[in-house]
Structure formats: structure tokens, C-alpha cells
Write an enzyme that holds these catalytic residues in place. Sequence first.
Site, PDB file in Angstrom:
ATOM      1  N   CYS A  59     142.256  11.157  50.094  1.00  0.00           N
ATOM      2  CA  CYS A  59     142.787  10.168  51.031  1.00  0.00           C
ATOM      3  C   CYS A  59     141.886  10.193  52.255  1.00  0.00           C
ATOM      4  CB  CYS A  59     144.261  10.407  51.359  1.00  0.00           C
ATOM      5  SG  CYS A  59     144.665  11.858  52.344  1.00  0.00           S
ATOM      6  N   HIS A 116     140.691  32.994  43.957  1.00  0.00           N
ATOM      7  CA  HIS A 116     141.832  33.769  44.458  1.00  0.00           C
ATOM      8  C   HIS A 116     143.183  33.130  44.210  1.00  0.00           C
ATOM      9  CE1 HIS A 116     139.222  36.057  47.627  1.00  0.00           C
ATOM     10  NE2 HIS A 116     138.812  36.226  46.381  1.00  0.00           N
TER      11      HIS A 116
END
Length: 145
Positions: free
Chosen positions: A65, A98
Amino acid sequence: MRIAIASDHAAIDLKAELRDWLIEQGHEVADLGPDTTDSVDYPDFGFKLASVIADGTAERGIALCGSGIGISMSVNRNPAVRCALVSEPLSASLCREHNDANCIAMGARLTGSDMAKACVTAFLETEFAGGRHQRRVDKLSNPEN
């Protein structure tokens, strides 16, 4: 890899460029819209993207966006999706390594096409490290645990 991409009206051009580039790279890409620059509501496209990630239709997702913020919030409403707002390759890599992110978000008004491609490359090429990170990732979808 099966990749879904969605945006709002502010990111149409970046979405089209990334879609075409990913196809050139040999990926299967589902463009979830929109198709014009007519004003749309980013949550509608964020929810659509989250749905195809959650049901396994696509392995990874790219949400775009103007800033990347609104669409990332809408994608993350689905507990099966882990969408990270990224602006450079290190964050795109770390969100995979992670956090096992299955979606990234970027802002078309903030991130140029070369940087966006570098982020997507890092996102797609980085594997989840597992190990000590797995317990934390599990809690993202199941906070009671």
C-alpha cells in the site's frame, strides 16, 4: 514458489512491476488486485491475501500500500499469517529467519522498485532458523500456549 501479491490503489505500479519480475524469476504469481488506480480499501485486499496464505493456496505473500502499514495490519488479522513490514533486505531476511514470516508488506510511497526487489529476494531466499525461535512463532498463532 507460489506467491500471492495484493495492494491498494497507491501501490498498483509497484505491484505490477514485482508481479512481472517474479514471473520472470520462474515463480507462480497470483495477483489478487486491484487492477486499476480507482480508490479501494486496503483491508479488503489484505484480508484476501491473508486468506490464500492461510489456506495454503500460496506459500508466501507480498502486501503493498502507500506506506505498507495499513495493509500489514489487515493481513495480520488472520492468526495463520505472519506479515512483517520491511523496508530493506536485512529486515526481510530476519523476519524469515527469526519469525517464519510468510508475508511481507512494503510501502510503495517509501520503497523504490530496486529496494523492493532486494527485499523480496531476501524474503524468498531466507529459511526459517527454527530452534529457539519456533516456540515464539507458535505463540503468535496460539497466544494461550
